[in-house]
Motif scaffolding. Structure first.
Motif, PDB file in Angstrom:
ATOM      1  N   ILE A 182     -24.088   9.787   7.242  1.00 38.70           N
ATOM      2  CA  ILE A 182     -24.422   9.659   8.665  1.00 38.70           C
ATOM      3  C   ILE A 182     -24.326  11.024   9.327  1.00 38.70           C
ATOM      4  O   ILE A 182     -25.136  11.398  10.163  1.00 38.70           O
ATOM      5  CB  ILE A 182     -23.458   8.664   9.358  1.00 38.70           C
ATOM      6  N   ASP A 183     -23.309  11.776   8.913  1.00 40.96           N
ATOM      7  CA  ASP A 183     -23.093  13.105   9.474  1.00 40.96           C
ATOM      8  C   ASP A 183     -22.173  13.880   8.532  1.00 40.96           C
ATOM      9  O   ASP A 183     -21.502  13.298   7.672  1.00 40.96           O
ATOM     10  CB  ASP A 183     -22.452  12.998  10.863  1.00 40.96           C
ATOM     11  N   VAL A 184     -22.179  15.194   8.687  1.00 38.20           N
ATOM     12  CA  VAL A 184     -21.252  16.081   7.977  1.00 38.20           C
ATOM     13  C   VAL A 184     -20.502  16.875   9.034  1.00 38.20           C
ATOM     14  O   VAL A 184     -21.120  17.549   9.864  1.00 38.20           O
ATOM     15  CB  VAL A 184     -21.993  17.031   7.016  1.00 38.20           C
ATOM     16  N   VAL A 185     -19.171  16.764   9.023  1.00 34.94           N
ATOM     17  CA  VAL A 185     -18.368  17.367  10.090  1.00 34.94           C
ATOM     18  C   VAL A 185     -17.296  18.269   9.493  1.00 34.94           C
ATOM     19  O   VAL A 185     -16.902  18.098   8.327  1.00 34.94           O
ATOM     20  CB  VAL A 185     -17.705  16.270  10.964  1.00 34.94           C
ATOM     21  N   PRO A 186     -16.810  19.238  10.283  1.00 35.95           N
ATOM     22  CA  PRO A 186     -15.700  20.069   9.800  1.00 35.95           C
ATOM     23  C   PRO A 186     -14.488  19.207   9.463  1.00 35.95           C
ATOM     24  O   PRO A 186     -14.212  18.202  10.126  1.00 35.95           O
ATOM     25  CB  PRO A 186     -15.410  20.991  10.987  1.00 35.95           C
TER      26      PRO A 186
END
Length: 220
Positions: free
Chosen positions: A181-185
């Motif tokens: 869905i997303d790539v986050v820190p």
């Protein structure tokens, strides 16, 4: 110039995805041609930081006239993938002219990192404030997303990322098969699943899963 170096710290960190094919190193024009029927040589060398012992990775011979600069010498994949070759190294080359006079280049740092976050141990499950479910419409009222917390992992470092998703029934065994869905820190371990994404899904059993990705692009 070393191809496949990821910018930032640590200096010289190599992209894990490129190690399988070897890493190309560009050798610039050394400025003086050998006489006709003679040849120069370049030896590519590597040593652990602080060590006087080095490995001669590859030596190439260049008969006169030499054309096609920069010359390319590849750090062999068998060296890069060797499990004992891990961590910070220094890389340089030595030019031998046709009478074997040698001149060494400056040393540059490289870092070989093949160890994924959490040291191959399966990471813990995502937790949510509402527990393990089920999620009702009332759970989502007034929210734009629901926040999950990824538990801390061994070897957490600057540049770690979390790729997360929501899938029906079960997660794939291979983390490469997760479509995030997303790539986050990864600094705070927080992931946010948009309510719109949840509402677009049919009713049923779902799993929230994630992949840890370190800066050198190892993942688990």
């Amino acid at each position: 110039m070393i191809k496949g170096v990821i910018p930032g710290n640590p200096a010289g960190l190599l992209d894990r995805k490129l190690l399988d094919k070897g890493i190309e190193v560009e050798i610039p024009d050394w400025g003086q041609q050998p006489p006709p029927n003679e040849a120069d040589k370049i030896s590519l060398r590597i040593a652990r930081v602080g060590s006087s012992d080095y490995v001669d990775l590859k030596t190439e011979t260049y008969p006169s006239p030499i054309t096609g600069f920069p010359q390319i010498i590849t750090i062999p994949s068998d060296f890069l993938l060797d499990t004992t070759n891990e961590g910070p190294f220094e890389l340089w080359y030595v030019h031998f002219n046709y009478v074997e006079t040698e001149t060494a280049s400056s040393r540059v740092p490289i870092v070989i990192d093949k160890i994924p976050p959490n040291f191959l141990d399966v990471p813990g499950k995502v937790t949510f404030g509402f527990g393990v479910g089920p999620i009702f419409d009332t759970t989502l009222n007034g929210l734009t997303d629901i926040e999950g917390t990824v538990p801390s992992w061994t070897g957490a470092a600057e540049g770690d990322q979390i790729a997360f998703t929501l899938l029906p029934d079960k997660l794939p065994e291979d983390p490469e098969n997760i479509d995030p869905i997303d790539v986050v820190p990864g600094a705070d371990g927080k992931v946010k699943i948009p309510v719109a994404t949840i509402k677009a899904l049919p009713d049923g059993r779902y799993c929230c899963g994630y992949t840890l990705i370190c800066k050198s692009l190892n993942l688990i």
